[in-house]
Design a protein around this motif. Structure first.
Motif, PDB file in Angstrom:
ATOM      1  N   GLU A 258       0.817  -1.215   0.000  1.00 15.24           N
ATOM      2  CA  GLU A 258       0.000   0.000   0.000  1.00 15.24           C
ATOM      3  C   GLU A 258       0.846   1.259   0.000  1.00 15.24           C
ATOM      4  O   GLU A 258       0.329   2.353   0.195  1.00 15.24           O
ATOM      5  CB  GLU A 258      -0.921   0.005   1.231  1.00 15.24           C
ATOM      6  CG  GLU A 258      -1.723  -1.270   1.410  1.00 15.24           C
ATOM      7  CD  GLU A 258      -2.555  -1.590   0.181  1.00 15.24           C
ATOM      8  OE1 GLU A 258      -3.101  -0.658  -0.446  1.00 15.24           O
ATOM      9  OE2 GLU A 258      -2.672  -2.792  -0.154  1.00 15.24           O
ATOM     10  N   GLY A 259       2.155   1.115  -0.208  1.00 13.24           N
ATOM     11  CA  GLY A 259       3.030   2.276  -0.254  1.00 13.24           C
ATOM     12  C   GLY A 259       3.587   2.698   1.078  1.00 13.24           C
ATOM     13  O   GLY A 259       4.319   3.691   1.169  1.00 13.24           O
ATOM     14  N   ILE A 260       3.251   1.985   2.139  1.00  9.46           N
ATOM     15  CA  ILE A 260       3.781   2.309   3.466  1.00  9.46           C
ATOM     16  C   ILE A 260       5.136   1.629   3.610  1.00  9.46           C
ATOM     17  O   ILE A 260       5.232   0.408   3.473  1.00  9.46           O
ATOM     18  CB  ILE A 260       2.815   1.830   4.562  1.00  9.46           C
ATOM     19  CG1 ILE A 260       1.457   2.506   4.399  1.00  9.46           C
ATOM     20  CG2 ILE A 260       3.388   2.106   5.951  1.00  9.46           C
ATOM     21  CD1 ILE A 260       0.399   2.003   5.352  1.00  9.46           C
ATOM     22  N   PRO A 261       6.195   2.379   3.877  1.00  9.83           N
ATOM     23  CA  PRO A 261       7.533   1.772   3.937  1.00  9.83           C
ATOM     24  C   PRO A 261       7.614   0.695   5.014  1.00  9.83           C
ATOM     25  O   PRO A 261       7.308   0.940   6.180  1.00  9.83           O
ATOM     26  CB  PRO A 261       8.442   2.962   4.283  1.00  9.83           C
ATOM     27  CG  PRO A 261       7.680   4.166   3.854  1.00  9.83           C
ATOM     28  CD  PRO A 261       6.240   3.840   4.096  1.00  9.83           C
ATOM     29  N   CYS A 262       8.020  -0.491   4.604  1.00 12.15           N
ATOM     30  CA  CYS A 262       8.200  -1.587   5.553  1.00 12.15           C
ATOM     31  C   CYS A 262       9.038  -2.669   4.885  1.00 12.15           C
ATOM     32  O   CYS A 262       8.630  -3.222   3.854  1.00 12.15           O
ATOM     33  CB  CYS A 262       6.858  -2.161   5.994  1.00 12.15           C
ATOM     34  SG  CYS A 262       7.028  -3.511   7.187  1.00 12.15           S
ATOM     35  N   PRO A 263      10.218  -2.982   5.444  1.00 13.26           N
ATOM     36  CA  PRO A 263      11.067  -3.995   4.817  1.00 13.26           C
ATOM     37  C   PRO A 263      10.594  -5.423   5.063  1.00 13.26           C
ATOM     38  O   PRO A 263      11.052  -6.350   4.405  1.00 13.26           O
ATOM     39  CB  PRO A 263      12.431  -3.751   5.478  1.00 13.26           C
ATOM     40  CG  PRO A 263      12.098  -3.158   6.814  1.00 13.26           C
ATOM     41  CD  PRO A 263      10.854  -2.357   6.614  1.00 13.26           C
ATOM     42  N   ASP A 264       9.668  -5.588   6.013  1.00  7.49           N
ATOM     43  CA  ASP A 264       9.228  -6.929   6.386  1.00  7.49           C
ATOM     44  C   ASP A 264       7.886  -7.235   5.713  1.00  7.49           C
ATOM     45  O   ASP A 264       6.865  -6.624   6.044  1.00  7.49           O
ATOM     46  CB  ASP A 264       9.083  -7.029   7.908  1.00  7.49           C
ATOM     47  CG  ASP A 264       8.797  -8.462   8.368  1.00  7.49           C
ATOM     48  OD1 ASP A 264       8.575  -9.330   7.511  1.00  7.49           O
ATOM     49  OD2 ASP A 264       8.779  -8.673   9.595  1.00  7.49           O
ATOM     50  N   PRO A 265       7.847  -8.181   4.770  1.00 15.76           N
ATOM     51  CA  PRO A 265       6.588  -8.494   4.086  1.00 15.76           C
ATOM     52  C   PRO A 265       5.565  -9.174   4.988  1.00 15.76           C
ATOM     53  O   PRO A 265       4.398  -9.304   4.607  1.00 15.76           O
ATOM     54  CB  PRO A 265       7.032  -9.426   2.959  1.00 15.76           C
ATOM     55  CG  PRO A 265       8.311 -10.039   3.434  1.00 15.76           C
ATOM     56  CD  PRO A 265       8.972  -8.981   4.261  1.00 15.76           C
ATOM     57  N   GLU A 266       5.991  -9.605   6.168  1.00 16.08           N
ATOM     58  CA  GLU A 266       5.066 -10.256   7.087  1.00 16.08           C
ATOM     59  C   GLU A 266       4.234  -9.254   7.900  1.00 16.08           C
ATOM     60  O   GLU A 266       3.312  -9.649   8.606  1.00 16.08           O
ATOM     61  CB  GLU A 266       5.835 -11.173   8.044  1.00 16.08           C
ATOM     62  CG  GLU A 266       6.529 -12.335   7.350  1.00 16.08           C
ATOM     63  CD  GLU A 266       5.523 -13.204   6.584  1.00 16.08           C
ATOM     64  OE1 GLU A 266       4.435 -13.474   7.139  1.00 16.08           O
ATOM     65  OE2 GLU A 266       5.833 -13.604   5.442  1.00 16.08           O
ATOM     66  N   VAL A 267       4.598  -7.997   7.815  1.00 15.87           N
ATOM     67  CA  VAL A 267       3.801  -6.973   8.500  1.00 15.87           C
ATOM     68  C   VAL A 267       2.580  -6.676   7.640  1.00 15.87           C
ATOM     69  O   VAL A 267       2.704  -6.180   6.522  1.00 15.87           O
ATOM     70  CB  VAL A 267       4.618  -5.691   8.730  1.00 15.87           C
ATOM     71  CG1 VAL A 267       3.744  -4.613   9.372  1.00 15.87           C
ATOM     72  CG2 VAL A 267       5.832  -5.983   9.594  1.00 15.87           C
ATOM     73  N   LYS A 268       1.394  -6.980   8.157  1.00 23.20           N
ATOM     74  CA  LYS A 268       0.177  -6.869   7.363  1.00 23.20           C
ATOM     75  C   LYS A 268      -0.887  -6.067   8.118  1.00 23.20           C
ATOM     76  O   LYS A 268      -0.794  -5.847   9.321  1.00 23.20           O
ATOM     77  CB  LYS A 268      -0.366  -8.268   7.033  1.00 23.20           C
ATOM     78  CG  LYS A 268       0.598  -9.111   6.209  1.00 23.20           C
ATOM     79  CD  LYS A 268       0.024 -10.492   5.903  1.00 23.20           C
ATOM     80  CE  LYS A 268       0.995 -11.324   5.077  1.00 23.20           C
ATOM     81  NZ  LYS A 268       0.456 -12.660   4.764  1.00 23.20           N
ATOM     82  N   VAL A 269      -1.897  -5.654   7.360  1.00 22.94           N
ATOM     83  CA  VAL A 269      -2.974  -4.849   7.915  1.00 22.94           C
ATOM     84  C   VAL A 269      -4.289  -5.320   7.303  1.00 22.94           C
ATOM     85  O   VAL A 269      -4.309  -5.842   6.172  1.00 22.94           O
ATOM     86  CB  VAL A 269      -2.736  -3.347   7.619  1.00 22.94           C
ATOM     87  CG1 VAL A 269      -2.730  -3.078   6.125  1.00 22.94           C
ATOM     88  CG2 VAL A 269      -3.772  -2.482   8.315  1.00 22.94           C
ATOM     89  N   GLU A 270      -5.379  -5.144   8.027  1.00 15.59           N
ATOM     90  CA  GLU A 270      -6.679  -5.539   7.496  1.00 15.59           C
ATOM     91  C   GLU A 270      -7.042  -4.689   6.288  1.00 15.59           C
ATOM     92  O   GLU A 270      -6.826  -3.463   6.267  1.00 15.59           O
ATOM     93  CB  GLU A 270      -7.756  -5.409   8.573  1.00 15.59           C
ATOM     94  CG  GLU A 270      -7.660  -6.475   9.642  1.00 15.59           C
ATOM     95  CD  GLU A 270      -8.909  -6.534  10.512  1.00 15.59           C
ATOM     96  OE1 GLU A 270      -9.887  -5.828  10.184  1.00 15.59           O
ATOM     97  OE2 GLU A 270      -8.900  -7.281  11.496  1.00 15.59           O
ATOM     98  N   SER A 271      -7.623  -5.333   5.303  1.00 15.81           N
ATOM     99  CA  SER A 271      -7.886  -4.704   4.017  1.00 15.81           C
ATOM    100  C   SER A 271      -8.806  -3.485   4.128  1.00 15.81           C
ATOM    101  O   SER A 271      -8.549  -2.442   3.529  1.00 15.81           O
ATOM    102  CB  SER A 271      -8.499  -5.731   3.059  1.00 15.81           C
ATOM    103  OG  SER A 271      -8.820  -5.141   1.824  1.00 15.81           O
ATOM    104  N   GLY A 272      -9.892  -3.619   4.908  1.00 13.88           N
ATOM    105  CA  GLY A 272     -10.841  -2.512   4.999  1.00 13.88           C
ATOM    106  C   GLY A 272     -10.234  -1.269   5.620  1.00 13.88           C
ATOM    107  O   GLY A 272     -10.498  -0.145   5.164  1.00 13.88           O
ATOM    108  N   PHE A 273      -9.397  -1.441   6.650  1.00 13.07           N
ATOM    109  CA  PHE A 273      -8.771  -0.295   7.307  1.00 13.07           C
ATOM    110  C   PHE A 273      -7.807   0.418   6.353  1.00 13.07           C
ATOM    111  O   PHE A 273      -7.821   1.641   6.250  1.00 13.07           O
ATOM    112  CB  PHE A 273      -8.018  -0.741   8.556  1.00 13.07           C
ATOM    113  CG  PHE A 273      -8.905  -1.366   9.596  1.00 13.07           C
ATOM    114  CD1 PHE A 273     -10.238  -1.029   9.710  1.00 13.07           C
ATOM    115  CD2 PHE A 273      -8.386  -2.313  10.479  1.00 13.07           C
ATOM    116  CE1 PHE A 273     -11.052  -1.607  10.672  1.00 13.07           C
ATOM    117  CE2 PHE A 273      -9.190  -2.893  11.450  1.00 13.07           C
ATOM    118  CZ  PHE A 273     -10.526  -2.541  11.540  1.00 13.07           C
TER     119      PHE A 273
END
Length: 353
Positions: A258-273
């Motif tokens: 989603e364009g939020i900088p994060c080197p870890d692909p395991e960091v995830k967020v709920e789709s609706g939020f």
């Protein structure tokens, strides 16, 4: 047929009848005379039941309430006689003492040590700060226009420069000035965004946008009390249909997608939020830029301005329900995007959520 008899003739004839000791004769010839009841005197005005009027009842109730309040005040004053000092003055001095500690302890209160030793029992200063930021989040609910008959349904009811004054929040009005309203949208298509109203109605203020929160900055007076310049970001919780649908879109997506900088692909967020946080509509004046872009631009501007003046700056993010998710997401985004940096130096410590 017999002719009618007067009372005098009847008495004479009865006296001449032979006396027979039969039950039947005695029963049929016995006459009982009853005295008519005396006429009742009409009720006079003085004797009628007096019912209290509405005004009298109200006066009596007001008198009773006043008496109870007076008794309560007297009881409190009597209780104070047994205290070594005036209780209310002692409470005020204690509260003032905690507030005087805030400039030196604000980093600790904001979690620089992960709130070690502050939670059980709850530190009084931490408690007061949590309540204060909670009221900033509650303001998002109170100011949201969800009047389905209003053409401004989905917007904020009050102008930005008079936000806290119109909400009746004098402490916040003295302490903070709103610098930007935040708007969100979603590319998820949901008919009848507001029940009973069509979002295609040209009279509505916006066909796609919803007011979702605000950014505010502490005034000079409040900054002196806090010990730093505070940038407060408040997010509103779930109200509209589309937001409820977004809450239910609970499958996870990597934040880096989603364009939020994060080197870890395991960091995830709920789709609706993340949709509400990152979606935008170039055709809409209010959500031409995503909520994410709006908040990052405003934070960078304020941090640059006040750090150039040599001030310490904190960024406090608050929200409830959906707003708490957006608060965590935006706090993470601000830190990872370095929006809290000025000239390569970190000017903030910890985010309050």
């Amino acid at each position: 047929p017999m002719a009618p008899l007067s009372c005098r003739d009847l008495s004479a004839q009865l006296s001449s009848l032979p006396h027979r000791a039969t039950a039947a004769t005695t029963t049929h010839t016995q006459i009982s005379l009853r005295r008519a009841p005396a006429p009742r005197a009409p009720l006079t005005t003085a004797k009628r039941l007096q019912l209290p009027s509405a005004a009298t009842r109200d006066d009596a109730l007001a008198s009773l309430v006043g008496q109870l309040e007076q008794n309560l005040t007297q009881d409190e004053e009597e209780d104070d006689l047994y205290l070594p000092d005036d209780a209310s003055s002692a409470r005020r001095r204690a509260a003032q003492k905690h507030q005087d500690e805030l400039p030196a302890r604000w980093r600790e209160i904001h979690g620089s040590d992960d709130w070690a030793g502050l939670l059980d029992p709850m530190d009084p200063l931490l408690r007061s700060e949590l309540i204060r930021y909670g009221e900033l989040a509650q303001a998002c609910y109170d100011a949201f226009d969800y009047d389905l008959a209003s053409r401004y349904c989905g917007s904020c009811k009050y102008p930005r420069r008079a936000f806290f004054e119109r909400l009746g929040m004098p402490d916040a009005a003295r302490g903070y000035a709103v610098t930007r309203y935040l708007y969100a949208t979603s590319n998820f298509r949901f008919p009848n965004f507001f029940s009973g109203r069509s979002r295609a109605d040209a009279k509505l203020w916006s066909q796609r946008a919803n007011w979702i929160g605000y950014v505010a900055v502490s005034t000079d007076e409040e900054s002196a009390r806090l010990g730093r310049r505070d940038i407060a970001i408040a997010w509103r919780g779930t109200i509209t249909r589309l937001e409820w649908v977004s809450d239910l879109m609970d499958y996870l997506r990597p934040v880096a997608d989603e364009g939020i900088p994060c080197p870890d692909p395991e960091v995830k967020v709920e789709s609706g939020f993340v949709d509400l946080y990152t979606d935008k509509d170039p055709s809409c004046r209010f959500c031409k830029y995503s909520a994410r872009e709006q908040v990052l631009v405003e934070v960078r501007k304020l941090v640059a301005h006040y750090t150039a003046l040599g001030e310490d700056v904190s960024i406090s993010v608050t929200g409830h329900s959906l707003g708490s998710s957006l608060a965590i997401l935006s706090a993470y985004d601000i830190a990872e995007s370095a929006a809290n940096l000025s000239n390569g130096k970190v000017r903030t410590d910890k985010f309050s959520r």
